[in-house]
Enzyme design. Sequence first.
Site, PDB file in Angstrom:
ATOM      1  N   ARG A   1       0.901  -1.196  -0.087  1.00  0.00           N
ATOM      2  CA  ARG A   1       0.078   0.076  -0.148  1.00  0.00           C
ATOM      3  C   ARG A   1       0.941   1.262  -0.123  1.00  0.00           C
ATOM      4  NH1 ARG A   1      -3.180  -2.651  -1.552  1.00  0.00           N
ATOM      5  NH2 ARG A   1      -5.526  -2.996  -0.979  1.00  0.00           N
TER       6      ARG A   1
ATOM      7  N   GLU B   1      -4.058   7.167  -4.516  1.00  0.00           N
ATOM      8  CA  GLU B   1      -3.965   6.710  -5.867  1.00  0.00           C
ATOM      9  C   GLU B   1      -5.120   7.362  -6.857  1.00  0.00           C
ATOM     10  OE1 GLU B   1      -3.993   2.638  -5.955  1.00  0.00           O
ATOM     11  OE2 GLU B   1      -2.185   2.261  -4.747  1.00  0.00           O
TER      12      GLU B   1
ATOM     13  N   HIS C   1      -1.144  -0.145 -10.152  1.00  0.00           N
ATOM     14  CA  HIS C   1      -1.861  -1.052  -9.096  1.00  0.00           C
ATOM     15  C   HIS C   1      -2.345  -2.206  -9.858  1.00  0.00           C
ATOM     16  CE1 HIS C   1      -3.677  -1.241  -5.070  1.00  0.00           C
ATOM     17  NE2 HIS C   1      -3.372  -2.363  -5.358  1.00  0.00           N
TER      18      HIS C   1
END
Length: 334
Positions: free
Chosen positions: A237, A266, A299
């Site tokens: 993370r 993000e 991601h």
Amino acid sequence: MKGKIICFGVRDYEKPYFEKLGKQYDYDLVLRSEYLNNNCWELAKGYEAVMVRGNCPVDGEHMKLLKENGLKYYLTRTAGYNHVDVKACKELGIETAFVPGYSPNAISELALTLAMTLLRNVAYTCDQTHNGHFKVTSQMFSREVRGCTVGIMGCGRIGCTTAKLFKGLGANVIGYDVFESEKAKEILTFKDIDSFLKESDIIICHMAYIPGKNDNFIDDKKIASMKQNAILINVARGQVLDTEAALKAVKENHLAGLGLDVISQETTLFNKDFDPKHMDTPMHQEIIDLYPRVLITPHIGSATDLALVDMIEVSLKNMDEYLETGHCKNSLIK
């Protein structure tokens, strides 16, 4: 048909998997490409069951509006759940569950790929040949992974899978975790944090993020304690790494490379398009400018066929449990 579930953040290539598993588990899955958030909460209006992915933050105020419009079940098809307002769900009586584990190989393979790409200077070398330069330069000279010590930070299921992959390549593998499991001890050697940082040539972060507990755990001091020319990979993370400190270490040639599949905040970067010469923030610009020594992927750790099947299937099984028993073993409400 057991019921209808609206699913958010569904990419085009994922639709056939949702459709197949929806039929298999007897659910009518309504597929939306949008990422559910406070600005588009009305898309979920009137649905009893919602399924989201990461980067779908809905706060307590909007969760209450969804509750008032029929929401009973809020499923996230992810292992991380910092995007879910669990406190609000509990107070509002909304059942919420997650997917505690899906294909660990998906994330481990990406971690390995980023690390090896940086170790062997693959991105730099391919850029050179793509531009017609086929002479071997000093930057193409590299270490071999069998001569490296690889440090796994966070030695759970995914961390152990990564350790096995690197061990299979002949690397010496060490680990750091507040909980030193017996399973992990069979694969790697645990070290205290100081020894871990000083000995690792490559550090892979798989640490779970606990808000308010380990924010910026990998800070400027820990980065300064890393070996000269170490490679740092974060596929956990974004919040556990001080990304600006890591970028500074690359600029100052303390770190040889940095690989990121996650960053903090993000939603400001991922799933958007930019002019690479005019990024939205100085930090994002620095990430781009430091390529090929800094690599970033949006991601995609779980973006594999087997991981996707796991995420959808476990989410539907969670829904089955709620309907059949009123409870779910993967509930986020304790």
